[in-house]
Design a protein around this motif. Structure first.
Motif, mmCIF file in Angstrom:
data_model
loop_
_atom_site.group_PDB
_atom_site.id
_atom_site.type_symbol
_atom_site.label_atom_id
_atom_site.label_comp_id
_atom_site.label_asym_id
_atom_site.label_seq_id
_atom_site.Cartn_x
_atom_site.Cartn_y
_atom_site.Cartn_z
ATOM 1 N N ALA A 208 33.870 48.050 29.237
ATOM 2 C CA ALA A 208 34.321 47.744 30.597
ATOM 3 C C ALA A 208 34.635 49.001 31.407
ATOM 4 C CB ALA A 208 35.560 46.840 30.546
ATOM 5 N N GLY A 209 34.084 50.141 31.008
ATOM 6 C CA GLY A 209 34.386 51.387 31.695
ATOM 7 C C GLY A 209 33.965 51.415 33.147
ATOM 8 N N LEU A 210 32.940 50.634 33.501
ATOM 9 C CA LEU A 210 32.463 50.576 34.890
ATOM 10 C C LEU A 210 32.673 49.192 35.493
ATOM 11 C CD1 LEU A 210 29.125 52.601 34.547
ATOM 12 C CD2 LEU A 210 31.328 53.416 35.424
ATOM 13 N N ALA A 211 33.616 48.434 34.930
ATOM 14 C CA ALA A 211 33.868 47.083 35.439
ATOM 15 C C ALA A 211 34.353 47.126 36.880
ATOM 16 C CB ALA A 211 34.894 46.374 34.554
ATOM 17 N N ILE A 212 35.081 48.197 37.237
ATOM 18 C CA ILE A 212 35.464 48.455 38.626
ATOM 19 C C ILE A 212 34.886 49.821 38.977
ATOM 20 C CG2 ILE A 212 37.348 48.684 40.279
ATOM 21 C CD1 ILE A 212 39.095 47.036 38.443
ATOM 22 N N PRO A 213 33.780 49.884 39.692
ATOM 23 C CA PRO A 213 33.073 51.159 39.877
ATOM 24 C C PRO A 213 33.625 52.046 40.982
ATOM 25 C CG PRO A 213 31.823 49.380 40.866
ATOM 26 C CD PRO A 213 33.013 48.744 40.224
ATOM 27 N N THR A 214 34.644 51.591 41.714
ATOM 28 C CA THR A 214 35.194 52.398 42.808
ATOM 29 C C THR A 214 36.609 52.856 42.456
ATOM 30 O OG1 THR A 214 35.993 50.378 43.903
ATOM 31 C CG2 THR A 214 33.846 51.241 44.566
ATOM 32 N N ALA A 227 37.893 41.691 43.529
ATOM 33 C CA ALA A 227 37.501 40.417 44.151
ATOM 34 C C ALA A 227 37.572 39.278 43.148
ATOM 35 C CB ALA A 227 36.095 40.545 44.716
ATOM 36 N N THR A 228 37.251 39.552 41.883
ATOM 37 C CA THR A 228 37.325 38.558 40.811
ATOM 38 C C THR A 228 38.009 39.180 39.603
ATOM 39 O OG1 THR A 228 35.142 39.209 39.968
ATOM 40 C CG2 THR A 228 35.227 37.387 41.556
ATOM 41 N N PHE A 229 38.585 38.326 38.764
ATOM 42 C CA PHE A 229 39.305 38.813 37.593
ATOM 43 C C PHE A 229 38.725 38.212 36.320
ATOM 44 C CE2 PHE A 229 42.645 40.407 40.381
ATOM 45 C CZ PHE A 229 43.076 41.530 39.677
ATOM 46 N N THR A 230 37.639 38.805 35.823
ATOM 47 C CA THR A 230 37.177 38.516 34.471
ATOM 48 C C THR A 230 38.000 39.384 33.519
ATOM 49 O OG1 THR A 230 35.504 40.256 34.583
ATOM 50 C CG2 THR A 230 34.850 38.038 35.317
ATOM 51 N N PHE A 231 37.875 39.156 32.212
ATOM 52 C CA PHE A 231 38.664 39.952 31.268
ATOM 53 C C PHE A 231 38.315 41.437 31.348
ATOM 54 C CE2 PHE A 231 39.502 41.880 27.090
ATOM 55 C CZ PHE A 231 40.879 41.667 27.035
#
Length: 347
Positions: A208-214, A227-231
């Motif tokens: 999940a290192g790039l799960a949030i890319p910003t 915007a969404t909350f997956t694990f």
């Protein structure tokens, strides 16, 4: 006649400091090898353990990147195991402080457990078990990662408490009273940093290192919440949020330590270590996203996190030593004690 109890050292013994320092330096090699192996997804380059393809020296392992990373990690782990045995024996034979002898034994047990966890991560992987998911192996992998951090903390404590400066009389510090507060705050920050690293370990091992890319915003349009909350998104968000919260707290702690230690150049410089490392940690986290998770940058981020933990641990050790004595006897100047340094001086 010198008894067995009084024959144990109560002063600086170079061999203990040198061996533990060598082990601490080598642990960074081991951490980098393990972190790089995880980053490139080479943890299952060999399906067996403790041997690699049935051999200590598998054919062709130096010519394959994944096998090179994984087998180098295993060999580095063997070396840290040998060093841990040497440390436990030397401390048990030479060290006067019972708690430090016990810590050396704990180190050995931690290294053994660390190796077993690494092996279980391989043996219980879905490639070996045929399971529909890989949760069990990932759990062992996260525990293995946390075990590595624990080994670094144990080695840091042994190095600090065996260093030559530990046995020297404390200089006149600017604000010795502050070290009681720093000792308590140090524990809080160390535990909070450990939780941040735990979230980071889970994030790494589920990819999940790039799960949030910003960064620092969580979305491209500047919102601070995803915007969404997956694990994967949630664990990534927890990791970065804890890191950002720790940044000002650790800087504040380091500055307090620096000011309290005025009068001792060595201690003052130690106070700057967590400040520099936490800033570098945030910068490396940003660089991971900027380079789309470059393997070396990602591994350095993990390694720097371990260094940050070690610096907080060193500050904690010195805070304990420098905090005001609790009794009149403990507050007596060193010159009033016998020539053999007592447990009060070197605890």
């Amino acid at each position: 006649m010198t008894t067995a109890k009084t024959s144990r050292i109560a002063s600086f013994r170079p061999v203990l400091f040198v061996v533990t320092a060598i082990a601490l330096v080598w642990s960074t090699v081991l951490l980098y090898a393990g972190g790089f192996t995880t980053t490139i997804g080479a943890g299952m380059a060999f399906l067996d353990w403790p041997l690699s393809n049935g051999s200590i020296n598998p054919e062709g392992w130096t010519r394959d990147r994944d096998q090179l990373a994984e087998h180098s990690h295993r060999l580095a782990g063997m070396i840290i195991g040998i060093l841990a045995i040497i440390i436990a024996v030397l401390f048990w034979r030479l060290e006067r402080r019972a708690w430090l002898r016990g810590l050396a034994v704990v180190l050995l047990l931690a290294v053994i457990a660390q190796g077993i966890l690494g092996g279980l991560r391989v043996l219980y992987d879905e490639l070996n078990t045929g399971a529909e998911h890989n949760y069990l192996a990932q759990t062992f992998a996260v525990l293995h990662a946390l075990g590595a951090q624990s080994v670094v903390l144990l080695l840091t404590t042994l190095v600090v408490c065996s260093s030559p400066g530990w046995f020297q009389p404390l200089p006149k510090l600017r604000n010795q009273q502050a070290f009681g507060h720093l000792y308590r705050l140090g524990w809080v920050l160390l535990i909070a940093t450990a939780l941040t690293i735990l979230a980071g370990a889970i994030m790494r091992h589920i990819g999940a290192g790039l799960a949030i890319p910003t960064f620092p915003a969580a979305t491209a349009d500047g919102h601070w919440l995803p915007a969404t909350f997956t694990f994967p998104v949630a664990i990534h968000f927890i990791h970065r949020t804890l890191g950002l919260l720790l940044l000002p707290l650790i800087v504040y702690y380091g500055l307090l330590f620096y000011r309290a230690a005025a009068g001792s150049l060595r201690l003052s410089l130690i106070g700057w270590l967590p400040i520099l490392l936490v800033i570098a940690q945030i910068a490396l986290g940003w660089l991971i996203l900027h380079t789309l998770r470059n393997a070396h940058v990602t591994t350095l981020h993990m390694l720097n996190g371990a260094a940050l933990m070690a610096s907080l641990c060193a500050c904690l050790c010195w805070s304990r030593k420098c905090r005001p004595a609790k009794s009149a006897a403990a507050a007596m100047p060193a010159a009033n004690f016998p020539s053999t340094i007592t447990s009060t001086n070197v605890s």
